[in-house]
Design a protein around this motif. Structure first.
Motif, PDB file in Angstrom:
ATOM      1  N   GLN A 126       0.884  -1.273  -0.215  1.00 30.35           N
ATOM      2  CA  GLN A 126       0.094  -0.049  -0.219  1.00 30.35           C
ATOM      3  C   GLN A 126       0.754   1.151  -0.035  1.00 30.35           C
ATOM      4  OE1 GLN A 126      -2.632   0.056   3.202  1.00 30.35           O
ATOM      5  NE2 GLN A 126      -4.100  -1.395   2.482  1.00 30.35           N
ATOM      6  N   ILE A 127       0.697   1.947  -0.980  1.00 27.65           N
ATOM      7  CA  ILE A 127       1.363   3.283  -1.324  1.00 27.65           C
ATOM      8  C   ILE A 127       0.742   4.669  -1.106  1.00 27.65           C
ATOM      9  CG2 ILE A 127       3.228   4.407  -2.706  1.00 27.65           C
ATOM     10  CD1 ILE A 127       4.039   1.545  -3.428  1.00 27.65           C
ATOM     11  N   ALA A 128       1.349   5.563  -0.541  1.00 25.32           N
ATOM     12  CA  ALA A 128       0.524   6.883  -0.349  1.00 25.32           C
ATOM     13  C   ALA A 128       0.783   7.519  -1.612  1.00 25.32           C
ATOM     14  CB  ALA A 128       0.901   7.629   0.688  1.00 25.32           C
ATOM     15  N   THR A 129      -0.352   8.185  -2.228  1.00 27.95           N
ATOM     16  CA  THR A 129      -0.120   9.175  -3.396  1.00 27.95           C
ATOM     17  C   THR A 129      -0.866  10.232  -3.179  1.00 27.95           C
ATOM     18  OG1 THR A 129      -0.653   8.928  -5.685  1.00 27.95           O
ATOM     19  CG2 THR A 129      -2.155   7.995  -4.483  1.00 27.95           C
ATOM     20  N   GLN A 130      -0.541  11.147  -4.234  1.00 26.64           N
ATOM     21  CA  GLN A 130      -1.256  12.479  -4.199  1.00 26.64           C
ATOM     22  C   GLN A 130      -2.027  12.616  -5.483  1.00 26.64           C
ATOM     23  OE1 GLN A 130       1.553  15.811  -3.757  1.00 26.64           O
ATOM     24  NE2 GLN A 130       1.586  15.474  -1.561  1.00 26.64           N
ATOM     25  N   LEU A 131      -3.299  12.682  -5.720  1.00 26.02           N
ATOM     26  CA  LEU A 131      -4.183  12.725  -6.238  1.00 26.02           C
ATOM     27  C   LEU A 131      -4.681  14.101  -7.081  1.00 26.02           C
ATOM     28  CD1 LEU A 131      -6.398   9.716  -5.433  1.00 26.02           C
ATOM     29  CD2 LEU A 131      -4.558   9.663  -7.049  1.00 26.02           C
ATOM     30  N   ASP A 132      -4.689  14.527  -8.038  1.00 25.50           N
ATOM     31  CA  ASP A 132      -5.326  15.716  -8.693  1.00 25.50           C
ATOM     32  C   ASP A 132      -6.739  15.408  -9.282  1.00 25.50           C
ATOM     33  OD1 ASP A 132      -5.795  18.167  -9.437  1.00 25.50           O
ATOM     34  OD2 ASP A 132      -3.955  18.209 -10.841  1.00 25.50           O
ATOM     35  N   LEU A 133      -7.525  15.724  -8.551  1.00 19.95           N
ATOM     36  CA  LEU A 133      -9.085  15.412  -9.034  1.00 19.95           C
ATOM     37  C   LEU A 133      -9.890  16.693  -9.840  1.00 19.95           C
ATOM     38  CD1 LEU A 133     -10.018  13.439  -5.833  1.00 19.95           C
ATOM     39  CD2 LEU A 133      -9.184  12.721  -7.907  1.00 19.95           C
ATOM     40  N   ARG A 134      -9.054  17.494 -10.168  1.00 19.02           N
ATOM     41  CA  ARG A 134      -9.843  18.530 -10.746  1.00 19.02           C
ATOM     42  C   ARG A 134     -10.508  18.432 -12.018  1.00 19.02           C
ATOM     43  NH1 ARG A 134      -5.168  20.676  -8.294  1.00 19.02           N
ATOM     44  NH2 ARG A 134      -5.292  22.846  -7.386  1.00 19.02           N
ATOM     45  N   LYS A 135     -10.069  17.523 -12.531  1.00 18.06           N
ATOM     46  CA  LYS A 135     -10.815  17.109 -13.956  1.00 18.06           C
ATOM     47  C   LYS A 135     -11.773  15.813 -13.836  1.00 18.06           C
ATOM     48  CE  LYS A 135      -7.297  19.042 -17.213  1.00 18.06           C
ATOM     49  NZ  LYS A 135      -6.564  18.620 -18.204  1.00 18.06           N
ATOM     50  N   GLN A 141      -4.759   9.855 -13.552  1.00 24.58           N
ATOM     51  CA  GLN A 141      -3.961   9.779 -12.463  1.00 24.58           C
ATOM     52  C   GLN A 141      -2.369   9.190 -12.662  1.00 24.58           C
ATOM     53  OE1 GLN A 141      -4.760  11.866  -9.878  1.00 24.58           O
ATOM     54  NE2 GLN A 141      -6.890  12.028 -10.383  1.00 24.58           N
ATOM     55  N   ARG A 142      -1.514   9.884 -11.770  1.00 29.74           N
ATOM     56  CA  ARG A 142      -0.287   9.326 -12.053  1.00 29.74           C
ATOM     57  C   ARG A 142       0.006   8.660 -10.800  1.00 29.74           C
ATOM     58  NH1 ARG A 142      -1.030  13.438 -15.437  1.00 29.74           N
ATOM     59  NH2 ARG A 142      -0.141  13.464 -17.461  1.00 29.74           N
ATOM     60  N   LEU A 143       0.069   7.371 -10.629  1.00 29.81           N
ATOM     61  CA  LEU A 143       0.591   6.797  -9.450  1.00 29.81           C
ATOM     62  C   LEU A 143       2.086   6.718  -9.448  1.00 29.81           C
ATOM     63  CD1 LEU A 143      -2.276   4.072  -9.437  1.00 29.81           C
ATOM     64  CD2 LEU A 143      -2.374   6.288  -8.660  1.00 29.81           C
ATOM     65  N   LYS A 144       2.768   6.880  -8.144  1.00 27.63           N
ATOM     66  CA  LYS A 144       4.276   6.714  -8.348  1.00 27.63           C
ATOM     67  C   LYS A 144       4.676   5.719  -7.301  1.00 27.63           C
ATOM     68  CE  LYS A 144       5.332  11.392  -9.909  1.00 27.63           C
ATOM     69  NZ  LYS A 144       6.229  12.481  -9.677  1.00 27.63           N
ATOM     70  N   LEU A 265     -15.141  10.517  -2.174  1.00 27.25           N
ATOM     71  CA  LEU A 265     -14.331  11.284  -2.588  1.00 27.25           C
ATOM     72  C   LEU A 265     -13.802  12.035  -1.367  1.00 27.25           C
ATOM     73  CD1 LEU A 265     -16.176  12.958  -5.758  1.00 27.25           C
ATOM     74  CD2 LEU A 265     -14.358  11.031  -5.649  1.00 27.25           C
ATOM     75  N   PRO A 266     -12.491  12.365  -1.542  1.00 33.17           N
ATOM     76  CA  PRO A 266     -11.550  12.926  -0.495  1.00 33.17           C
ATOM     77  C   PRO A 266     -12.130  14.245  -0.204  1.00 33.17           C
ATOM     78  CG  PRO A 266     -10.183  12.895  -2.301  1.00 33.17           C
ATOM     79  CD  PRO A 266     -11.516  12.124  -2.469  1.00 33.17           C
ATOM     80  N   LYS A 267     -12.190  15.034   0.860  1.00 32.54           N
ATOM     81  CA  LYS A 267     -12.519  16.481   1.396  1.00 32.54           C
ATOM     82  C   LYS A 267     -11.413  17.262   0.938  1.00 32.54           C
ATOM     83  CE  LYS A 267     -15.439  14.960   5.027  1.00 32.54           C
ATOM     84  NZ  LYS A 267     -15.377  13.646   4.818  1.00 32.54           N
ATOM     85  N   ILE A 268     -11.397  17.837  -0.321  1.00 33.43           N
ATOM     86  CA  ILE A 268     -10.377  18.474  -1.118  1.00 33.43           C
ATOM     87  C   ILE A 268     -10.838  19.981  -1.133  1.00 33.43           C
ATOM     88  CG2 ILE A 268      -9.426  16.838  -2.467  1.00 33.43           C
ATOM     89  CD1 ILE A 268     -11.410  17.469  -4.635  1.00 33.43           C
ATOM     90  N   SER A 269     -10.006  21.037  -1.086  1.00 36.01           N
ATOM     91  CA  SER A 269      -9.974  22.324  -0.811  1.00 36.01           C
ATOM     92  C   SER A 269     -10.487  23.187  -2.697  1.00 36.01           C
ATOM     93  CB  SER A 269      -8.905  22.943  -0.480  1.00 36.01           C
ATOM     94  OG  SER A 269      -7.760  22.880  -1.335  1.00 36.01           O
ATOM     95  N   TYR A 270     -10.468  22.267  -3.486  1.00 36.10           N
ATOM     96  CA  TYR A 270     -10.903  22.834  -4.805  1.00 36.10           C
ATOM     97  C   TYR A 270     -11.948  22.159  -5.456  1.00 36.10           C
ATOM     98  CZ  TYR A 270      -7.935  18.998  -5.980  1.00 36.10           C
ATOM     99  OH  TYR A 270      -7.472  17.556  -6.166  1.00 36.10           O
ATOM    100  N   LEU A 271     -12.408  22.760  -6.444  1.00 35.82           N
ATOM    101  CA  LEU A 271     -13.690  22.394  -7.049  1.00 35.82           C
ATOM    102  C   LEU A 271     -13.164  21.364  -8.200  1.00 35.82           C
ATOM    103  CD1 LEU A 271     -15.791  25.366  -7.421  1.00 35.82           C
ATOM    104  CD2 LEU A 271     -16.158  23.600  -5.876  1.00 35.82           C
ATOM    105  N   THR A 272     -14.013  20.202  -8.519  1.00 37.40           N
ATOM    106  CA  THR A 272     -13.716  19.326  -9.556  1.00 37.40           C
ATOM    107  C   THR A 272     -14.781  19.678 -10.785  1.00 37.40           C
ATOM    108  OG1 THR A 272     -15.477  17.657  -8.610  1.00 37.40           O
ATOM    109  CG2 THR A 272     -13.037  17.678  -7.854  1.00 37.40           C
ATOM    110  N   VAL A 273     -14.590  18.889 -11.641  1.00 36.57           N
ATOM    111  CA  VAL A 273     -15.862  18.996 -12.912  1.00 36.57           C
ATOM    112  C   VAL A 273     -17.069  18.654 -12.208  1.00 36.57           C
ATOM    113  CG1 VAL A 273     -16.435  18.125 -15.070  1.00 36.57           C
ATOM    114  CG2 VAL A 273     -14.091  18.884 -14.600  1.00 36.57           C
ATOM    115  N   ILE A 274     -17.229  17.481 -11.590  1.00 36.32           N
ATOM    116  CA  ILE A 274     -18.496  17.205 -10.821  1.00 36.32           C
ATOM    117  C   ILE A 274     -19.133  18.245  -9.980  1.00 36.32           C
ATOM    118  CG2 ILE A 274     -19.411  15.600  -9.317  1.00 36.32           C
ATOM    119  CD1 ILE A 274     -17.907  13.388 -10.320  1.00 36.32           C
ATOM    120  N   ASP A 275     -18.156  18.786  -9.140  1.00 37.47           N
ATOM    121  CA  ASP A 275     -18.575  20.012  -8.410  1.00 37.47           C
ATOM    122  C   ASP A 275     -19.131  21.140  -9.403  1.00 37.47           C
ATOM    123  OD1 ASP A 275     -17.762  18.736  -5.899  1.00 37.47           O
ATOM    124  OD2 ASP A 275     -15.927  19.342  -6.159  1.00 37.47           O
TER     125      ASP A 275
END
Length: 334
Positions: A126-135, A141-144, A265-275
């Motif tokens: 299990q690996i932590a990652t940062q997801l960019d959900l704006r779109k 997504q890019r899993l590293k 979905l995570p509680k993020i501080s920006y708006l996604t396309v769904i939002d």
């Protein structure tokens, strides 16, 4: 006198040799070859910011101390492989940013007559990652995966990641995602907290989200609810209470649909396309309520003008919403 000078020179020479042994010159770092075969991705936890994958991790190095006279490699499997590899030198290459201890399924150790050592493990990590959900839901997504030695610095061990040893299965278990480009790179990584530099291999996997789920579970129901709301303009302009009841019911339905989708979905501080789809729905429902109040007041003064405005708004509202939604989608895809 000459004898004393000889003794002094010999003493200075011995001291110099001891100093050289105590501070040897830096040697060339030992090269360690890596092999990463992603067998499956079983979970991408968006609220938790982590993903789970099954991977075959191979670590290969040359160790002259392990050379032997046999005709073929010495082969050790499972627990015996782990016990044997712990008795020899190994680079201690592991995954970075793990959120839980790796689960070992199988292990294989091969030691060749020329001293080449091959150590392979099949793991679940299990690996932590940062997801960019704006779109979202049109996102990629890019899993590293980060691999480095947790014991030897960059001047002692240099990891190598050949392109032919970087692979992924053609299909993964997640129906919502489609694997894409897989690339790897190796670079020194400085750890400021330890003031040390390690050789790090970074594997980046692109996964593209399938949008069908969100189309049928969000866009289509949202479109139906808004169509029912805008249909109030086909009712007589004087029936303000009936019109308002339909709009309020539609607004509550949109709120419930939004809550249902965002619970995963995570509680993020920006708006996604769904939002943005839901923000537009709230705006146009509010405008529809304002329009109905205006038409109702206009109907008391000029019935003919109110009817003409009502006919115009029944097409203007849905047309404007479709146009605004199309702009949001086109912006997300570009």
């Amino acid at each position: 006198m000459a004898f004393l000078r000889c003794l002094l020179l010999l003493g200075l020479l011995a001291a110099g040799l001891r100093a050289a042994e105590a501070n040897p010159s830096p040697a060339t770092p030992r090269k360690v070859e890596l092999g990463v075969h992603i067998l499956d991705i079983s979970d991408i936890d968006e609220p938790g910011g982590k993903f789970t994958l099954h991977v075959l991790l191979g670590v290969y190095w040359q160790d002259p101390a392990q050379a032997h006279d046999g005709k073929g490699p010495k082969v050790f499997r499972e627990d015996i492989a782990i016990e044997e590899v712990n008795t020899i030198w190994r680079p201690m290459v592991e995954f970075n940013r793990t959120t839980a201890p790796a689960e070992l399924h199988h292990s294989l150790l091969r030691i060749y007559p020329n001293g080449r050592v091959e150590f392979e493990r099949q793991l679940t990590v299990q690996i932590a990652t940062q997801l960019d959900l704006r779109k979202l839901p049109f996102d990629t997504q890019r899993l590293k995966l980060e691999l480095e030695s947790f014991q030897y610095l960059a001047d002692e061990v240099e990891v190598v990641l050949p392109a032919d040893k970087l692979r992924i299965a053609s299909r993964i278990s997640l129906p919502q995602w489609e694997p894409g480009k897989l690339v790897g790179e190796v670079s020194p990584h400085y750890r400021e907290e330890y003031n040390e530099t390690y050789s790090r291999a970074t594997v980046t996997l692109e996964v593209k989200r399938h949008t069908q789920f969100y189309i049928w579970q969000m866009m289509v129901p949202l479109g139906i609810v808004l169509a029912m709301a805008f249909a109030v303009f086909f009712l007589p302009p004087k029936d303000l209470s009936d019109r308002m009841s339909v709009i309020i019911a539609s607004l509550l339905t949109v709120v419930a649909l939004s809550y249902s989708l965002h619970s995963g979905l995570p509680k993020i501080s920006y708006l996604t396309v769904i939002d943005w789809f839901f923000v537009l729905a709230y705006i146009f429902l509010g405008l529809a309520m304002a329009g109905m109040v205006w038409i109702s007041n206009l109907h008391d003064r000029d019935e003919a003008k109110a009817i003409r405005a009502d006919k115009w708004l029944r097409w203007a509202y849905p047309g404007a919403y479709v146009l605004a939604s199309a702009i949001v989608v086109i912006t997300a895809l570009n």
